[in-house]
Design an enzyme around this catalytic site. Structure first.
Site, PDB file in Angstrom:
ATOM      1  N   TYR A  80      -8.716  94.200  -7.971  1.00  0.00           N
ATOM      2  CA  TYR A  80      -9.344  94.359  -6.658  1.00  0.00           C
ATOM      3  C   TYR A  80      -8.806  93.344  -5.660  1.00  0.00           C
ATOM      4  CZ  TYR A  80     -12.825  94.958  -3.060  1.00  0.00           C
ATOM      5  OH  TYR A  80     -13.440  95.215  -1.867  1.00  0.00           O
TER       6      TYR A  80
ATOM      7  N   TRP B 160      -7.646  92.852  -1.079  1.00  0.00           N
ATOM      8  CA  TRP B 160      -7.162  93.440   0.166  1.00  0.00           C
ATOM      9  C   TRP B 160      -5.667  93.241   0.381  1.00  0.00           C
ATOM     10  CZ3 TRP B 160      -9.823  94.612   5.214  1.00  0.00           C
ATOM     11  CH2 TRP B 160     -11.071  95.201   5.001  1.00  0.00           C
TER      12      TRP B 160
HETATM   13  P1  PGD Z   1      -8.687  88.206  -0.085  1.00  0.00           P
HETATM   14  O1  PGD Z   1      -8.905  86.803   0.359  1.00  0.00           O
HETATM   15  O2  PGD Z   1      -8.412  89.222   0.961  1.00  0.00           O
HETATM   16  O3  PGD Z   1     -10.013  88.566  -0.872  1.00  0.00           O
HETATM   17  O4  PGD Z   1     -11.919  89.795  -1.855  1.00  0.00           O
HETATM   18  P2  PGD Z   1     -10.320  89.792  -1.853  1.00  0.00           P
HETATM   19  O5  PGD Z   1      -9.874  89.428  -3.228  1.00  0.00           O
HETATM   20  O6  PGD Z   1      -9.784  91.043  -1.265  1.00  0.00           O
HETATM   21  O7  PGD Z   1      -7.559  88.206  -1.211  1.00  0.00           O
HETATM   22  C1  PGD Z   1      -6.353  88.872  -1.092  1.00  0.00           C
HETATM   23  C2  PGD Z   1      -5.271  88.025  -1.753  1.00  0.00           C
HETATM   24  O8  PGD Z   1      -4.069  88.780  -1.732  1.00  0.00           O
HETATM   25  C3  PGD Z   1      -4.980  86.737  -1.011  1.00  0.00           C
HETATM   26  O9  PGD Z   1      -5.098  85.632  -1.886  1.00  0.00           O
HETATM   27  C4  PGD Z   1      -3.543  86.908  -0.507  1.00  0.00           C
HETATM   28  O10 PGD Z   1      -2.779  85.721  -0.519  1.00  0.00           O
HETATM   29  C5  PGD Z   1      -2.962  87.921  -1.477  1.00  0.00           C
HETATM   30  N1  PGD Z   1      -1.876  88.715  -0.923  1.00  0.00           N
HETATM   31  C6  PGD Z   1      -1.693  89.083   0.368  1.00  0.00           C
HETATM   32  N2  PGD Z   1      -0.587  89.852   0.475  1.00  0.00           N
HETATM   33  C7  PGD Z   1      -0.062  89.976  -0.772  1.00  0.00           C
HETATM   34  C8  PGD Z   1       1.061  90.688  -1.304  1.00  0.00           C
HETATM   35  O11 PGD Z   1       1.801  91.383  -0.607  1.00  0.00           O
HETATM   36  N3  PGD Z   1       1.286  90.628  -2.643  1.00  0.00           N
HETATM   37  C9  PGD Z   1       0.475  89.895  -3.457  1.00  0.00           C
HETATM   38  N4  PGD Z   1       0.772  89.899  -4.763  1.00  0.00           N
HETATM   39  N5  PGD Z   1      -0.590  89.194  -2.975  1.00  0.00           N
HETATM   40  C10 PGD Z   1      -0.871  89.256  -1.660  1.00  0.00           C
HETATM   41  C11 PGD Z   1     -12.652  90.234  -0.763  1.00  0.00           C
HETATM   42  C12 PGD Z   1     -14.069  90.644  -1.226  1.00  0.00           C
HETATM   43  O12 PGD Z   1     -14.906  89.480  -1.364  1.00  0.00           O
HETATM   44  C13 PGD Z   1     -14.713  91.602  -0.302  1.00  0.00           C
HETATM   45  S1  PGD Z   1     -13.777  92.915   0.322  1.00  0.00           S
HETATM   46  C14 PGD Z   1     -16.037  91.529  -0.007  1.00  0.00           C
HETATM   47  S2  PGD Z   1     -16.732  92.592   1.147  1.00  0.00           S
HETATM   48  C15 PGD Z   1     -16.971  90.625  -0.688  1.00  0.00           C
HETATM   49  N6  PGD Z   1     -17.741  89.850   0.236  1.00  0.00           N
HETATM   50  C16 PGD Z   1     -18.519  88.875  -0.247  1.00  0.00           C
HETATM   51  C17 PGD Z   1     -19.740  88.427   0.399  1.00  0.00           C
HETATM   52  O13 PGD Z   1     -20.149  88.923   1.447  1.00  0.00           O
HETATM   53  N7  PGD Z   1     -20.425  87.426  -0.191  1.00  0.00           N
HETATM   54  C18 PGD Z   1     -20.039  86.863  -1.344  1.00  0.00           C
HETATM   55  N8  PGD Z   1     -20.763  85.883  -1.874  1.00  0.00           N
HETATM   56  N9  PGD Z   1     -18.896  87.257  -1.959  1.00  0.00           N
HETATM   57  C19 PGD Z   1     -18.139  88.239  -1.476  1.00  0.00           C
HETATM   58  N10 PGD Z   1     -16.989  88.623  -2.124  1.00  0.00           N
HETATM   59  C20 PGD Z   1     -16.243  89.825  -1.775  1.00  0.00           C
END
Ligand code: PGD
Length: 780
Positions: free
Chosen positions: A117, A119
């Site tokens: 999972y 983004w």
């Molecule tokens: P991001 O920080 O977007 O968080 O969780 P998610 O894991 O999606 O992580 C994406 C990672 O991908 C980043 O570390 C980035 O460096 C890496 N990345 C970016 N581009 C690339 C690429 O091209 N290749 C590779 N291999 N890596 C890449 C988000 C999730 O957190 C979501 S969607 C929600 S809605 C939730 N919200 C909450 C909340 O409201 N409250 C709590 N307590 N916890 C939550 N967690 C959830």
């Protein structure tokens, strides 16, 4: 690279160029309200947290694959690409990967978790999750996947049963246009924060929310925001702000519903034509079923809003064209299904769903592309192949999956069993940011034989993996930017050269999957012999063909790249909700009855009440636990970054105090606890603790503390109190429980904590760069 080049991100499109060693960036010229998050990208270009060479965990290298509690505290060794790829291919082969997969019976992918999972970045080809899924489908025949999202687990499950698939309905409905022109009263449970509206998965080209709200306000539309955080709605149109106790919105809505009932303003004709089950709900509402009438007074005693205000809001709603929205935030909690289902029920009782600008909308204000007009052409996507492993988990059950192989759990009324996972393969997500109860996740990550991760930067998650491959960042790649309900396609260009480290810099996820697939004898099956550029051209073709079929400008791929931006046509037709309301028999909803279900046999069979109900969660301010931990933590989405991405960027860092994430609390609470703005405070409960920088704000309701997600998890054993995240990640204290046995959705938004001023020696924050530390010797 001196020319401005086109690019796109989840928070907006832009052009950029490198000048004097710095990234110079201009927002998309059609964007009326560009996001401040654009300023975060520049730091990524050469940040010391960037991963430049493959890393292998010291313990895995010395002792081989297997469960290992050292994950999270072990050292890392840098390797060259050949050595790291050979090691990984050998491990995947040991676990059954290769070209000769069984045609029937158990597949090796049944012991691989590939839900992965996250983004990642906006481009559609280098979409890390699609890449990892295609790879696992190719070399393992599939993988144990995940369903639903951290954004909306409880809400999407309940709506799929009582309203229809929520992504279809919410994305197929021009709510913003109707809000601008028609709505007279918007009641937003969970508010309508512009910070969330800045983001859309895949891209957000025109940030129109502010101008829509301004136009609606000028026309006389009134806004009511219901949230313990007063700034969950912008200061547009003098909004009414009501701050209930967190987690009590269902009770508040029931109080409003009772008022409609008691004053004879329930729209019976609407209920008869479009819904089923109202009578059974009504018996609960009036107390005929359980002896408790859900009056405004009853609701007031739970939610803390006065009975007069609750009744007044119901009266206001019944006397004008009213749109009821409910944000994702409300359902990211225990029993999170209930406020969503109850908001749908309340709007059905108001009986205006057939009117433009009225009725119910889920998630408006939670994410940018909900409520926008729909596209009339298909978007480019990277084909993931077929997953022949049927097994999956509800996405937020990752710790339980790893900790409890074979154990039973329920989901949507079914009893299922957790698989026995030997390999975890993750690309493009940060579970040690996004999951709850991170100490438990650490124990879970100790269980598999091997964890492989692709990342651009050394996050807390990479520090729990065995093999870490450095991925390029979006600014280093050619791609295509596209998103649901987004009227532009962007030819994303590389903005900077990718870093080279002695011939061993980061690689695209695609290139590194190609290299692994080659070593496993699956190269052609994975790549189909195509370069990234050839895939992009092939992915663009369905969009081009659809444009041509409509007689619209349909540039070939080269011309599209040359132009940089391509406008896409919108579909000029009513959405599924309007079609249903025009003729419910001809256009039934995708529910068992074809109507809005205010009673659901499926929900009742899952052990919950068959109608929406007030079900107090274990952690709310009225719970017995509040005597020990008297503050409600709201762990919401950050305003200064997307999730944990680019936490080191300029906008994100500007929001911190001395590098530490701020936690906001009410002035009266701060005074009582002798906390001043800028003090380091500790939030804790039985699951752990987190340090944050105190911020004092009247926008926060008493008894509430708000700490956004996204600071990188850095647990330090503090004297006297134990493991504490010193950077401010709230998931150090949130609960890892399913929202309910029905949905098993993420419940991370609300937990109970205690707060104190930290009086010990203040530990330094762990800088982002420190996560990248590794031994430099090549062991090969
Ligand atoms: P991001 O920080 O977007 O968080 O969780 P998610 O894991 O999606 O992580 C994406 C990672 O991908 C980043 O570390 C980035 O460096 C890496 N990345 C970016 N581009 C690339 C690429 O091209 N290749 C590779 N291999 N890596 C890449 C988000 C999730 O957190 C979501 S969607 C929600 S809605 C939730 N919200 C909450 C909340 O409201 N409250 C709590 N307590 N916890 C939550 N967690 C959830």
């Amino acid at each position: 690279m001196t020319r401005f080049r086109q690019h796109s991100s989840h928070w907006g499109a832009f052009t950029a160029r490198m000048r004097d060693g710095r990234l110079e960036l201009k927002p998309f010229d059609r964007d009326p309200d560009p996001s401040p998050l654009l300023a975060n990208l520049a730091a990524a270009i050469d940040h010391p947290a960037r991963l430049r060479r493959p890393l292998v965990r010291r313990g895995w290298l010395d002792d081989g694959p297997g469960p290992d509690p050292r994950r999270g505290s072990d050292g890392y060794v840098e390797m060259d690409w050949d050595g790291a790829l050979a090691l990984t291919a050998a491990e995947l082969r040991r676990l059954g990967a290769g070209p000769d997969l069984p045609q029937a019976g158990a597949l090796p992918g049944a012991q691989v978790f590939g839900g992965s999972y996250g983004w990642a970045s906006a481009g559609r080809f280098h979409h890390a999750q699609s890449q990892v899924h295609r790879f696992l489908n190719t070399v393992f025949g599939g993988y144990v996947g995940s369903v639903d999202t951290y954004s909306t687990g409880a809400g999407s499950v309940i709506l799929s049963l009582v309203w229809g698939p929520s992504p279809v309905l919410t994305r197929d409905h021009p709510t913003w246009r109707e809000l601008k022109d028609e709505t007279e009263l918007l009641i937003a449970f969970g508010g309508l924060p512009l910070r969330n509206l800045a983001i859309s998965p895949g891209g957000n080209s025109e940030h129109a929310a502010r101008s829509v709200l301004e136009a609606a306000a000028r026309r006389g539309c009134q806004f009511v925001s219901i949230s313990p955080l007063a700034d969950d709605v912008a200061d547009i149109g003098d909004p009414t702000r009501l701050a209930p106790r967190p987690a009590t919105d269902t009770a508040l809505m029931l109080g409003m519903a009772h008022r409609l009932h008691a004053t004879g303003r329930v729209n019976r004709a609407y209920l008869d034509r479009y819904t089923t089950g109202y009578e059974r709900f009504e018996a609960y509402l009036t107390g005929a079923a359980d002896g408790v009438a859900k009056t405004p007074e009853w609701a007031a005693s739970i939610c803390g809003i006065s009975a007069k205000d609750i009744a007044g809001l119901a009266d206001r709603a019944a006397s004008r064209r009213t749109l009821v929205t409910v944000s994702y935030a409300l359902q990211r909690a225990e029993n999170g299904e209930q406020p969503v289902w109850m908001a749908l029920t309340l709007s059905a009782m108001l009986g205006q769903g057939h009117l433009p600008g009225a009725g119910f909308c889920y998630g408006l204000g939670s994410i940018g592309n909900i409520g926008k007009d729909k596209l009339d052409v298909p978007l480019p996507t990277f084909p993931q192949g077929r997953n022949r492993v049927a097994d999956f988990i509800p996405v937020a059950r990752i710790s339980d999956l790893l900790l409890k192989p074979g154990e039973a759990y329920t989901y949507k009324g079914e009893t299922r069993h957790y698989a026995d996972i030997r390999l975890v393969y993750w690309a493009g997500g940060n579970p040690f940011h996004h999951h709850q109860d991170l100490a438990k996740l650490r124990a879970a990550f100790a269980r598999p034989d091997t964890i492989v991760m692709h990342e651009s930067v050394a996050t807390a998650s990479t520090r729990h993996a065995d093999i870490v491959f450095p991925a390029t960042i979006t600014a280093e790649r050619e791609d295509v930017g596209a998103a649901a309900n987004e009227p532009f396609l962007f030819a994303m260009e590389p903005l900077v050269e990718r870093p080279e480290t002695a011939g061993c810099g980061p690689r695209d996820d695609y290139d590194l999957f190609c290299a692994l697939a080659d070593r496993l004898g699956c190269g052609p099956a994975f790549s189909e012999g195509r370069s990234a550029g050839e895939w992009l051209a092939a992915m663009y073709e369905p969009t081009r063909a659809a444009l041509a079929a409509r007689g619209l400008a349909a540039p070939d791929y080269e011309a599209f790249r040359e132009g940089g931006v391509l406008a896409l046509p919108l579909r000029d037709e009513e959405g599924a909700i309007r079609r249903f309301h025009r003729d419910p028999a001809a256009n039934p909803l995708q529910t068992p009855s074809g109507r809005i279900e205010l009673w659901s046999d499926v929900v009742a069979a899952a052990g919950l009440p068959g109608h929406p109900a007030w079900l107090p969660p274990r952690e709310w301010l009225g719970a017995p636990q509040a005597a020990r931990h008297p503050f409600q933590l709201v762990a919401n989405q950050p305003a200064n970054r997307l999730h944990s991405q680019l936490d080191f960027g300029a906008t994100s860092m500007a929001g911190k105090t001395a590098g530490r994430e701020p936690a906001r609390l009410n002035p009266a609470d701060a005074a009582r606890l002798e906390i001043a703005a800028g003090d380091v405070i500790r939030l804790w409960n039985d699951r752990g603790g987190v340090l944050a920088a105190a911020a004092v704000s009247a926008a926060i309701a008493p008894g509430v503390v708000q700490l956004a997600t996204g600071a990188w998890y850095a647990p330090v054993d503090l004297p006297g109190v134990g493991p504490t995240c010193v950077n401010g990640n709230p998931n150090a204290v949130t609960a890892d429980i399913g929202a309910s046995p029905l949905s098993q959705g993420c419940a991370g938004q609300l937990s109970l904590v205690s707060i104190e001023k930290w009086r010990g020696a203040v530990p330094p924050v762990v800088p982002h760069a420190a996560f990248a530390a590794a031994e430099r010797s090549d062991p090969a």
